[in-house]
Design a protein around this motif. Structure first.
Motif, mmCIF file in Angstrom:
data_model
loop_
_atom_site.group_PDB
_atom_site.id
_atom_site.type_symbol
_atom_site.label_atom_id
_atom_site.label_comp_id
_atom_site.label_asym_id
_atom_site.label_seq_id
_atom_site.Cartn_x
_atom_site.Cartn_y
_atom_site.Cartn_z
ATOM 1 N N THR A 115 0.949 -1.236 -0.004
ATOM 2 C CA THR A 115 -0.005 -0.107 0.001
ATOM 3 C C THR A 115 0.999 1.395 0.045
ATOM 4 O OG1 THR A 115 -0.152 0.211 2.519
ATOM 5 C CG2 THR A 115 -1.882 -1.153 1.264
ATOM 6 N N LYS A 116 0.336 2.464 -0.577
ATOM 7 C CA LYS A 116 1.140 3.492 -0.432
ATOM 8 C C LYS A 116 1.583 3.946 0.862
ATOM 9 C CE LYS A 116 -0.475 5.445 -4.782
ATOM 10 N NZ LYS A 116 -1.041 4.445 -5.516
ATOM 11 N N GLU A 117 0.430 3.639 2.024
ATOM 12 C CA GLU A 117 0.719 4.006 3.218
ATOM 13 C C GLU A 117 2.086 3.149 3.902
ATOM 14 O OE1 GLU A 117 -1.223 3.977 7.665
ATOM 15 O OE2 GLU A 117 -2.432 3.261 5.914
ATOM 16 N N GLY A 120 -2.933 -4.866 12.540
ATOM 17 C CA GLY A 120 -2.077 -4.102 11.566
ATOM 18 C C GLY A 120 -2.387 -4.497 9.928
ATOM 19 N N THR A 121 -3.441 -5.469 9.811
ATOM 20 C CA THR A 121 -3.834 -5.886 8.535
ATOM 21 C C THR A 121 -4.456 -4.738 7.883
ATOM 22 O OG1 THR A 121 -5.764 -7.008 9.381
ATOM 23 C CG2 THR A 121 -3.897 -8.266 9.142
ATOM 24 N N ILE A 122 -4.794 -5.096 6.437
ATOM 25 C CA ILE A 122 -5.490 -4.031 5.764
ATOM 26 C C ILE A 122 -6.883 -4.219 6.075
ATOM 27 C CG2 ILE A 122 -4.126 -3.796 3.859
ATOM 28 C CD1 ILE A 122 -5.654 -5.456 2.282
ATOM 29 N N GLN A 123 -7.242 -5.637 6.328
ATOM 30 C CA GLN A 123 -8.594 -5.769 7.031
ATOM 31 C C GLN A 123 -9.133 -4.993 8.095
ATOM 32 O OE1 GLN A 123 -6.358 -8.266 6.031
ATOM 33 N NE2 GLN A 123 -7.440 -8.853 3.884
ATOM 34 N N ALA A 124 -8.312 -4.863 9.247
ATOM 35 C CA ALA A 124 -8.640 -4.102 10.270
ATOM 36 C C ALA A 124 -8.806 -2.657 9.805
ATOM 37 C CB ALA A 124 -7.381 -4.021 11.217
ATOM 38 N N ASP A 125 -8.065 -2.146 9.216
ATOM 39 C CA ASP A 125 -8.449 -0.798 8.383
ATOM 40 C C ASP A 125 -9.724 -0.522 7.800
ATOM 41 O OD1 ASP A 125 -5.946 -0.047 9.353
ATOM 42 O OD2 ASP A 125 -4.729 -0.095 7.745
ATOM 43 N N GLY A 138 -3.347 -16.524 -7.940
ATOM 44 C CA GLY A 138 -2.805 -14.901 -7.541
ATOM 45 C C GLY A 138 -1.417 -14.676 -8.337
ATOM 46 N N ALA A 139 -0.846 -15.790 -9.092
ATOM 47 C CA ALA A 139 0.170 -15.500 -9.762
ATOM 48 C C ALA A 139 0.229 -14.260 -10.663
ATOM 49 C CB ALA A 139 0.525 -16.735 -10.613
ATOM 50 N N ILE A 140 1.527 -13.531 -10.598
ATOM 51 C CA ILE A 140 1.884 -12.676 -11.400
ATOM 52 C C ILE A 140 2.796 -12.752 -12.225
ATOM 53 C CG2 ILE A 140 0.868 -10.766 -9.814
ATOM 54 C CD1 ILE A 140 3.950 -10.016 -9.216
ATOM 55 N N THR A 141 2.985 -12.185 -13.624
ATOM 56 C CA THR A 141 4.323 -12.216 -14.359
ATOM 57 C C THR A 141 5.079 -10.959 -14.541
ATOM 58 O OG1 THR A 141 2.729 -11.367 -16.182
ATOM 59 C CG2 THR A 141 2.572 -13.583 -16.018
ATOM 60 N N ASN A 142 4.818 -9.981 -13.806
ATOM 61 C CA ASN A 142 5.452 -8.834 -13.921
ATOM 62 C C ASN A 142 5.643 -8.166 -12.670
ATOM 63 O OD1 ASN A 142 6.798 -6.507 -15.037
ATOM 64 N ND2 ASN A 142 4.963 -5.541 -15.545
ATOM 65 N N PRO A 143 6.826 -8.657 -11.791
ATOM 66 C CA PRO A 143 6.908 -8.025 -10.446
ATOM 67 C C PRO A 143 7.500 -6.601 -10.470
ATOM 68 C CG PRO A 143 8.660 -9.548 -10.718
ATOM 69 C CD PRO A 143 7.710 -9.749 -11.801
ATOM 70 N N LYS A 144 7.110 -5.777 -9.634
ATOM 71 C CA LYS A 144 7.553 -4.404 -9.504
ATOM 72 C C LYS A 144 7.938 -3.966 -8.207
ATOM 73 C CE LYS A 144 3.799 -2.576 -12.644
ATOM 74 N NZ LYS A 144 2.645 -3.570 -12.698
ATOM 75 N N THR A 145 8.808 -2.698 -8.392
ATOM 76 C CA THR A 145 9.128 -2.216 -6.980
ATOM 77 C C THR A 145 7.982 -1.192 -6.841
ATOM 78 O OG1 THR A 145 11.386 -2.372 -7.585
ATOM 79 C CG2 THR A 145 11.015 -1.145 -5.763
ATOM 80 N N ASN A 146 7.611 -1.193 -5.525
ATOM 81 C CA ASN A 146 6.438 -0.293 -4.843
ATOM 82 C C ASN A 146 5.517 -0.017 -6.065
ATOM 83 O OD1 ASN A 146 8.124 -0.027 -2.533
ATOM 84 N ND2 ASN A 146 9.249 1.628 -3.689
ATOM 85 N N GLY A 147 4.686 -1.185 -5.902
ATOM 86 C CA GLY A 147 3.585 -1.460 -7.041
ATOM 87 C C GLY A 147 2.348 -1.221 -6.531
ATOM 88 N N ALA A 148 1.994 -0.386 -5.252
ATOM 89 C CA ALA A 148 0.871 -0.043 -4.717
ATOM 90 C C ALA A 148 -0.309 0.462 -5.598
ATOM 91 C CB ALA A 148 1.153 0.853 -3.465
ATOM 92 N N VAL A 149 -1.257 -0.250 -5.475
ATOM 93 C CA VAL A 149 -2.493 0.676 -6.283
ATOM 94 C C VAL A 149 -3.309 1.364 -5.415
ATOM 95 C CG1 VAL A 149 -2.690 -1.250 -8.045
ATOM 96 C CG2 VAL A 149 -4.087 -1.676 -5.874
ATOM 97 N N SER A 150 -3.034 1.501 -4.135
ATOM 98 C CA SER A 150 -4.129 2.412 -3.208
ATOM 99 C C SER A 150 -3.220 2.467 -2.061
ATOM 100 C CB SER A 150 -5.211 1.556 -2.973
ATOM 101 O OG SER A 150 -5.336 0.330 -2.047
#
Length: 248
Positions: free
Chosen positions: A78-80, A122-127, A236-248
């Motif tokens: 996450t961006k946070e 500490g989870t995103i679910q708690a937030d 959940g597999a991805i093909t293109n890992p990124k550094t700091n790839g937060a979407v929100s």
């Protein structure tokens, strides 16, 4: 001390989140998807991964204090969180709600007003549930009775014992909890759209590029796919890992 001098990659995971990370049959080894990926990433780097069981909400502060090299514990990038650690993305997962079988009318976040929910600290679910509780109050409904517990096992116990009506976890984890519960729990409703999981590391310490390269290497040679299939997480597999790839 540098990682290369110790030959060890120290990895922190909260081992209460199967199938991603949990304590194995011997009662102390951390096993699961993240542990296997940590081992594979370490092998690419010529290092032995040592996975330690650390409470979830203390992993990111621990990385900030350079106690561990990596945090691999189903972290949503996450961006946070990117404000304090760097991430390399390696999977996607949504959030799902689960309840005691036949026990609840809840099928979505909007049904949570006036209900009790148990989540890991500490989870995103708690937030997300805290945010939903504010929405409930703003629309004149009852707040959510949100119980934030130290780990996922405690949250599951709160639901099975009737202290809370609903749990929320990353979708593959919620599904696994339900499957392993021998009919006690069921996943309800539709998953909240997927977001990327990230391997966390101290901010700006030069680890991001080697970790990214290592993730790309295990994707390319098929190790990544084998590990995900072993734990039933290939969706959940991805093909293109990124550094700091937060979407929100």
């Amino acid at each position: 001390k540098s990682i290369s001098s110790t030959g060890t990659l120290s990895v922190a995971a909260d081992a209460t989140y199967p199938p991603d990370e949990f304590i194995g049959p011997d009662g102390h080894t951390v096993v699961g998807m993240d542990a296997d990926l940590a081992t594979a990433i370490g092998q690419v780097m010529g290092l032995k991964a040592k996975v330690q069981n650390i409470t979830f909400d203390s992993i990111i502060p621990g990385l900030g204090a350079n106690k561990y090299d990596l945090g691999m514990s189903s972290f949503t990038d996450t961006k946070e969180r990117e404000a304090t650690v760097d991430f390399v993305t390696y999977l996607t997962a949504g959030t799902s709600l689960y309840v005691k079988k036949g026990d609840s009318a809840v099928t979505s976040f909007s049904d949570l007003c006036g209900k009790s929910a148990a989540v890991e600290k500490g989870t995103i679910q708690a937030d997300a549930i805290a945010a939903q509780s504010k929405k409930c109050k703003a629309s004149g409904k009852d707040a959510v009775d949100l119980q934030v517990l130290p780990d996922q096992n405690a949250a599951n116990l709160a639901i099975s014992s009737g202290r809370a009506e609903v749990g929320a976890a990353d979708t593959p984890v919620a599904v696994y909890i339900a499957e392993q519960s021998k009919g006690q729990f069921e996943v309800v409703g539709q998953p909240v759209p997927p977001e990327p999981y990230g391997i966390a590391m101290p901010k700006g310490n030069g680890m991001a590029q080697p970790v990214l390269d290592s993730v790309k290497a295990i994707i390319a040679d098929g190790t990544y796919k084998k590990i995900l299939e072993h734990w039933g997480l290939q969706a959940g597999a991805i093909t293109n890992p990124k550094t700091n790839g937060a979407v929100s």
